[in-house]
Design an enzyme around this catalytic site. Sequence first.
Site, PDB file in Angstrom:
ATOM      1  N   ARG A 227       0.801  -1.262   0.013  1.00  0.00           N
ATOM      2  CA  ARG A 227       0.087  -0.066  -0.050  1.00  0.00           C
ATOM      3  C   ARG A 227       0.898   1.283   0.019  1.00  0.00           C
ATOM      4  NH1 ARG A 227      -3.145   3.774  -1.354  1.00  0.00           N
ATOM      5  NH2 ARG A 227      -3.263   5.403   0.160  1.00  0.00           N
TER       6      ARG A 227
ATOM      7  N   HIS B  67     -11.303   2.679  10.644  1.00  0.00           N
ATOM      8  CA  HIS B  67     -11.599   1.987   9.415  1.00  0.00           C
ATOM      9  C   HIS B  67     -10.440   1.942   8.492  1.00  0.00           C
ATOM     10  CE1 HIS B  67     -13.604   1.245   5.492  1.00  0.00           C
ATOM     11  NE2 HIS B  67     -14.506   0.506   6.171  1.00  0.00           N
TER      12      HIS B  67
ATOM     13  N   THR C 230     -12.029  -4.255   3.155  1.00  0.00           N
ATOM     14  CA  THR C 230     -11.022  -4.361   4.362  1.00  0.00           C
ATOM     15  C   THR C 230      -9.993  -5.614   4.018  1.00  0.00           C
ATOM     16  OG1 THR C 230     -12.822  -3.520   5.841  1.00  0.00           O
ATOM     17  CG2 THR C 230     -10.846  -4.552   6.957  1.00  0.00           C
TER      18      THR C 230
ATOM     19  N   LYS D 153     -33.979  -9.623  -5.418  1.00  0.00           N
ATOM     20  CA  LYS D 153     -34.589 -10.822  -6.220  1.00  0.00           C
ATOM     21  C   LYS D 153     -35.945 -10.740  -6.574  1.00  0.00           C
ATOM     22  CE  LYS D 153     -30.330 -12.667  -5.839  1.00  0.00           C
ATOM     23  NZ  LYS D 153     -29.756 -12.194  -4.762  1.00  0.00           N
TER      24      LYS D 153
ATOM     25  N   LYS E 279     -21.635   3.381   3.717  1.00  0.00           N
ATOM     26  CA  LYS E 279     -22.203   2.563   3.230  1.00  0.00           C
ATOM     27  C   LYS E 279     -23.667   2.323   3.750  1.00  0.00           C
ATOM     28  CE  LYS E 279     -18.103  -0.485   2.355  1.00  0.00           C
ATOM     29  NZ  LYS E 279     -17.655  -1.880   2.664  1.00  0.00           N
TER      30      LYS E 279
END
Length: 548
Positions: free
Chosen positions: A220, A247, A345, A445, A531
């Site tokens: 990273r 996070h 993550t 669905k 999210k």
Amino acid sequence: MENMEKEENIVVGPEPFYPIEEGSAGHQLLKYVKQYSKLGAIAFTNALTKVDISYAEYLDVSCRLAQAMINYGIKVDGRIALCSENCEEFFFPVLAGLYIGAGVAPTNEIYTLRELVHSLGISKPTIVFSSKKGLEKVITVQKTVTCIKTIVILDSKVDYQGYDCLETFIKKYLPAGFHIDNFKVREVNRKEQVALIMNSSGSTGLPKGVQITHEGTVTRFSHARDPIYGNQVSPGTAILTVVPFHHGFGMFTNLGYLICGFRIVMLTKFDEELFLKTLADYKCNSAILVPTLFAILSKSTLIDKFDLSNLVEIASGGAPLAKEVGEAVARRFNLPGVRQGYGLTETTSAIIITPEGDDKPGASGKIVPLFKGKVVDLDTKKTLGPNRRGEICVKGPMLMKGYADNPEATREIIDEEGWLHTGDIGYYDEEKHFFIVDRLKSLIKYKGYQVPPAELESVLLQHPDIFDAGAAGIPDPIAGELPGAVVVLEQGKHLTEQQILDYVAGQVSNAKRLRGGVRFVDEVPKGLTGKIDGRAIREILKSPKPKM
């Protein structure tokens, strides 16, 4: 022939601009923090309190804390944890832990007791560095998670409620005559040694402990310095962030910034005018946001009040960003586009990022160096070519070592060939740009059709009177699931449910109509990184409509 087709359809990232450097994440961080401390650079600025912490202070405190933890008894592969909101001291124990080969487990003070017991029960830390706000919870958790032997107050200059502050802890265990020039980083096997134990998103239950290695972390770091992502290493460059540090998005962007010598300007809360004023006051080059905040900025009327001529980039991560919202923000800030990143993550950080000068509206970017990506058919499991939707799978050195004490869950996400199955639906085009459509497990669905909530949310957000929206499916005995939505209206605006139903019906195919209805809410349920919480939305949609 099938294997040849599969190889042809695997997207390979470019060669890294900088080769991965030798040594652990601790070695590399210490090297660069030392380098920038000699330049007098500022590491962190709290834009609310105006407090600065220099690289020189980070060097001093992190080295002394690391040696103190060694003397305390933390061994290689020992465990420490944090329980804190964003603060300028947050990365003191993170760096110190990485120096000495201890696994660092970050959590946040807003965790409930149940969540904190679960998280710390996985990481099993000996020491917890807690903010004052998180202290009462950590004290309560210690009664259950008995491996916690010591609690240290992170954000206080003096002892607090009978617990040692950081400086007191250091003085207790630091040997006489210690000098930071004599401090040595512990040697570790960086391919195997766990650097951080992060909490998974927990979208299918309680979070799991994601074990990130030193190898993943230093990979990273090479991406953080790569000019293909606009990261010209220029110490002192100001970056504004409002992303939670505990996070993965906040953790690894900030560690990367420390490698580059950037000045990390942090806001502990988001206020539109304060955000814009901070960009101007500190001449920020870049701003890092979660998608939740883009909806606010896309309709901002305050931008023209501030001199934002230094701003060259706004970056989004942590959750999908609607194409239209991203384009609107780019226009408002007079930028060519919004840099996006996509990762889990479990992949340490973003493994798909918008390259410099290669933005494509709606795309999340291209595969990063040292990684491979592919798209797999949901039914046949065959590898697909361009413009064909399936599950995105990735492979490379930033994949997690596995879930802590959970080999079965690890095998469910990483297959025998080393491919991580992301659970996200998407595709790539002829130019190798990847597009994320939705989460596999969040697809609605309806009578055999797969309806992506993100598509419905994007349509709703284009309505001028809708401020925010979230979509999910609710159970139906005949259709399986019915698409529904929760909506936040712009202040002072009024829409009926039928008007919204008609608006969506005019823009989507029959299977995607909002047959599950619309609920008007004050706020769309979301996690810390923006999210949308599909489970919470389903519960709202299943509840009876309020009587008028």
